[in-house]
Design a protein around this motif. Sequence first.
Motif, PDB file in Angstrom:
ATOM      1  N   VAL A 211     -26.387  16.437 -19.205  1.00 49.94           N
ATOM      2  CA  VAL A 211     -27.043  15.821 -20.361  1.00 49.94           C
ATOM      3  C   VAL A 211     -27.116  14.317 -20.160  1.00 49.94           C
ATOM      4  CG1 VAL A 211     -26.786  15.302 -22.818  1.00 49.94           C
ATOM      5  CG2 VAL A 211     -26.456  17.634 -22.000  1.00 49.94           C
ATOM      6  N   ARG A 212     -26.049  13.744 -19.679  1.00 50.07           N
ATOM      7  CA  ARG A 212     -25.984  12.286 -19.460  1.00 50.07           C
ATOM      8  C   ARG A 212     -26.937  11.845 -18.350  1.00 50.07           C
ATOM      9  NH1 ARG A 212     -26.283   7.590 -19.330  1.00 50.07           N
ATOM     10  NH2 ARG A 212     -24.662   6.005 -19.188  1.00 50.07           N
ATOM     11  N   TYR A 213     -26.988  12.583 -17.265  1.00 53.39           N
ATOM     12  CA  TYR A 213     -27.756  12.159 -16.095  1.00 53.39           C
ATOM     13  C   TYR A 213     -29.235  12.542 -16.159  1.00 53.39           C
ATOM     14  CZ  TYR A 213     -23.210  11.367 -13.820  1.00 53.39           C
ATOM     15  OH  TYR A 213     -21.949  10.929 -13.494  1.00 53.39           O
ATOM     16  N   ARG A 214     -29.539  13.755 -16.612  1.00 53.42           N
ATOM     17  CA  ARG A 214     -30.907  14.248 -16.510  1.00 53.42           C
ATOM     18  C   ARG A 214     -31.790  13.827 -17.667  1.00 53.42           C
ATOM     19  NH1 ARG A 214     -28.972  19.150 -14.262  1.00 53.42           N
ATOM     20  NH2 ARG A 214     -29.229  19.013 -12.012  1.00 53.42           N
ATOM     21  N   GLU A 215     -31.192  13.565 -18.812  1.00 52.86           N
ATOM     22  CA  GLU A 215     -31.947  13.135 -19.986  1.00 52.86           C
ATOM     23  C   GLU A 215     -33.089  14.098 -20.288  1.00 52.86           C
ATOM     24  OE1 GLU A 215     -32.988   9.143 -18.839  1.00 52.86           O
ATOM     25  OE2 GLU A 215     -31.055   8.353 -19.510  1.00 52.86           O
TER      26      GLU A 215
ATOM     27  N   GLU B 229     -14.771  23.936 -16.708  1.00 53.54           N
ATOM     28  CA  GLU B 229     -15.500  23.111 -15.742  1.00 53.54           C
ATOM     29  C   GLU B 229     -17.006  23.199 -15.956  1.00 53.54           C
ATOM     30  OE1 GLU B 229     -14.069  20.950 -14.106  1.00 53.54           O
ATOM     31  OE2 GLU B 229     -11.990  21.635 -14.190  1.00 53.54           O
ATOM     32  N   THR B 230     -17.486  24.337 -16.422  1.00 54.12           N
ATOM     33  CA  THR B 230     -18.915  24.489 -16.723  1.00 54.12           C
ATOM     34  C   THR B 230     -19.319  23.575 -17.874  1.00 54.12           C
ATOM     35  OG1 THR B 230     -18.927  26.784 -15.930  1.00 54.12           O
ATOM     36  CG2 THR B 230     -20.711  26.120 -17.417  1.00 54.12           C
ATOM     37  N   LEU B 231     -18.452  23.438 -18.854  1.00 49.75           N
ATOM     38  CA  LEU B 231     -18.715  22.524 -19.971  1.00 49.75           C
ATOM     39  C   LEU B 231     -18.788  21.080 -19.481  1.00 49.75           C
ATOM     40  CD1 LEU B 231     -16.450  24.019 -22.805  1.00 49.75           C
ATOM     41  CD2 LEU B 231     -18.957  23.907 -22.766  1.00 49.75           C
ATOM     42  N   GLU B 232     -17.929  20.728 -18.531  1.00 47.33           N
ATOM     43  CA  GLU B 232     -17.948  19.371 -17.981  1.00 47.33           C
ATOM     44  C   GLU B 232     -19.249  19.117 -17.219  1.00 47.33           C
ATOM     45  OE1 GLU B 232     -16.993  15.494 -16.913  1.00 47.33           O
ATOM     46  OE2 GLU B 232     -16.305  16.805 -18.530  1.00 47.33           O
ATOM     47  N   ILE B 233     -19.705  20.124 -16.484  1.00 47.69           N
ATOM     48  CA  ILE B 233     -20.985  19.998 -15.782  1.00 47.69           C
ATOM     49  C   ILE B 233     -22.114  19.784 -16.790  1.00 47.69           C
ATOM     50  CG2 ILE B 233     -22.729  21.301 -14.490  1.00 47.69           C
ATOM     51  CD1 ILE B 233     -20.469  22.474 -12.835  1.00 47.69           C
TER      52      ILE B 233
ATOM     53  N   VAL C 216     -29.594  15.427  -9.186  1.00 46.88           N
ATOM     54  CA  VAL C 216     -28.155  15.488  -8.949  1.00 46.88           C
ATOM     55  C   VAL C 216     -27.747  16.946  -8.855  1.00 46.88           C
ATOM     56  CG1 VAL C 216     -27.450  13.309  -9.978  1.00 46.88           C
ATOM     57  CG2 VAL C 216     -27.761  15.301 -11.441  1.00 46.88           C
ATOM     58  N   PHE C 217     -26.738  17.206  -8.066  1.00 44.13           N
ATOM     59  CA  PHE C 217     -26.158  18.539  -7.998  1.00 44.13           C
ATOM     60  C   PHE C 217     -24.669  18.366  -8.241  1.00 44.13           C
ATOM     61  CE2 PHE C 217     -24.706  22.506  -5.992  1.00 44.13           C
ATOM     62  CZ  PHE C 217     -25.544  23.392  -6.671  1.00 44.13           C
ATOM     63  N   ILE C 218     -24.252  18.794  -9.423  1.00 41.50           N
ATOM     64  CA  ILE C 218     -22.877  18.563  -9.863  1.00 41.50           C
ATOM     65  C   ILE C 218     -22.024  19.773  -9.522  1.00 41.50           C
ATOM     66  CG2 ILE C 218     -21.405  17.925 -11.805  1.00 41.50           C
ATOM     67  CD1 ILE C 218     -24.028  16.937 -13.181  1.00 41.50           C
ATOM     68  N   VAL C 219     -20.959  19.543  -8.801  1.00 44.21           N
ATOM     69  CA  VAL C 219     -20.059  20.616  -8.388  1.00 44.21           C
ATOM     70  C   VAL C 219     -18.671  20.336  -8.936  1.00 44.21           C
ATOM     71  CG1 VAL C 219     -19.072  21.853  -6.427  1.00 44.21           C
ATOM     72  CG2 VAL C 219     -21.363  20.913  -6.255  1.00 44.21           C
ATOM     73  N   ARG C 220     -18.060  21.360  -9.491  1.00 43.33           N
ATOM     74  CA  ARG C 220     -16.683  21.250  -9.973  1.00 43.33           C
ATOM     75  C   ARG C 220     -15.850  22.339  -9.307  1.00 43.33           C
ATOM     76  NH1 ARG C 220     -15.173  16.753 -12.529  1.00 43.33           N
ATOM     77  NH2 ARG C 220     -13.681  17.920 -13.820  1.00 43.33           N
TER      78      ARG C 220
ATOM     79  N   THR D 181     -20.297   3.595  -8.133  1.00 43.92           N
ATOM     80  CA  THR D 181     -21.582   3.791  -8.785  1.00 43.92           C
ATOM     81  C   THR D 181     -21.341   4.196 -10.236  1.00 43.92           C
ATOM     82  OG1 THR D 181     -22.501   4.576  -6.684  1.00 43.92           O
ATOM     83  CG2 THR D 181     -23.765   5.051  -8.680  1.00 43.92           C
ATOM     84  N   THR D 182     -22.065   3.578 -11.148  1.00 41.61           N
ATOM     85  CA  THR D 182     -21.869   3.868 -12.574  1.00 41.61           C
ATOM     86  C   THR D 182     -22.821   4.960 -13.050  1.00 41.61           C
ATOM     87  OG1 THR D 182     -23.501   2.244 -13.335  1.00 41.61           O
ATOM     88  CG2 THR D 182     -21.243   1.441 -12.937  1.00 41.61           C
ATOM     89  N   ASP D 183     -22.507   5.533 -14.212  1.00 43.46           N
ATOM     90  CA  ASP D 183     -23.400   6.520 -14.820  1.00 43.46           C
ATOM     91  C   ASP D 183     -24.768   5.913 -15.105  1.00 43.46           C
ATOM     92  OD1 ASP D 183     -21.554   8.561 -14.758  1.00 43.46           O
ATOM     93  OD2 ASP D 183     -20.910   8.311 -16.832  1.00 43.46           O
ATOM     94  N   ASP D 184     -24.791   4.662 -15.548  1.00 43.80           N
ATOM     95  CA  ASP D 184     -26.067   3.995 -15.839  1.00 43.80           C
ATOM     96  C   ASP D 184     -26.919   3.872 -14.582  1.00 43.80           C
ATOM     97  OD1 ASP D 184     -25.455   3.744 -18.504  1.00 43.80           O
ATOM     98  OD2 ASP D 184     -24.803   1.654 -18.382  1.00 43.80           O
TER      99      ASP D 184
END
Length: 222
Positions: free
Chosen positions: A111-115, A102-106, A53-57, A199-202
């Motif tokens: 943490v949630r996605y990459r495990e 926004e960096t904290l949100e990323i 994933v590439f998370i952009v804020r 699409t869900t986080d799970d």
Amino acid sequence: MVARFRDRADGGRRLAAKLGHLGPLNPRVLALPRGGVPVGYEVACALGAPLDVFIVRKLGVPGHEELAMGAVASGGIRVLNLPLIEELRIPKELVERIAERETLEIARREVRYREGRPLVDMRDRPVILVDDGLATGATMFAAVSAVRAGGAQHIVVAVPISSPDTCTQMRQYADQVVCAMTPEPLYAVGLWYEDFTQTTDDEVCALLARSAETAETRSAAS
């Protein structure tokens, strides 16, 4: 009549059919969560490429949040529109505060996605940025800038569906743009999918884990 996509996975498979020439280049597939991940998963599978994933804020101008003064993204990448910041006389401290938030949100989402898995190495590599569609393209524009700042060698933007204008404009930013369909008028990305359920986080976590397992199996067999 243009056939709609059944769902994001179908969109990913049909998009992947237009990206086969990139397989031998050993690209990295970076999907914008959440909707881009099911699309990116199919592209990564077809190309035998690693998926992440590439998370952009976006960093919105205070009081005019739709106007971007920059963006932060996965890997600690930060891109600032300094001429705009100077023109609007936005204090450096305020920019820093917004960027930190926004960096904290990323970080929370990673943490949630990459495990625990690290961001794939994109330096000096071809990168395929994937989403489920482009309307205005604002998030993807920010993603391209961030990936370029991260040292990617060649940036490809790939989506199943896009407005014609946005697909054309994106070519000013990315090295290559592949839009499987560009209907006019677009109206909304979701109208071109029979199933556009959120699409869900799970689901994101499951697809990333499955892709990582496939990559490990492929590496062990080679």
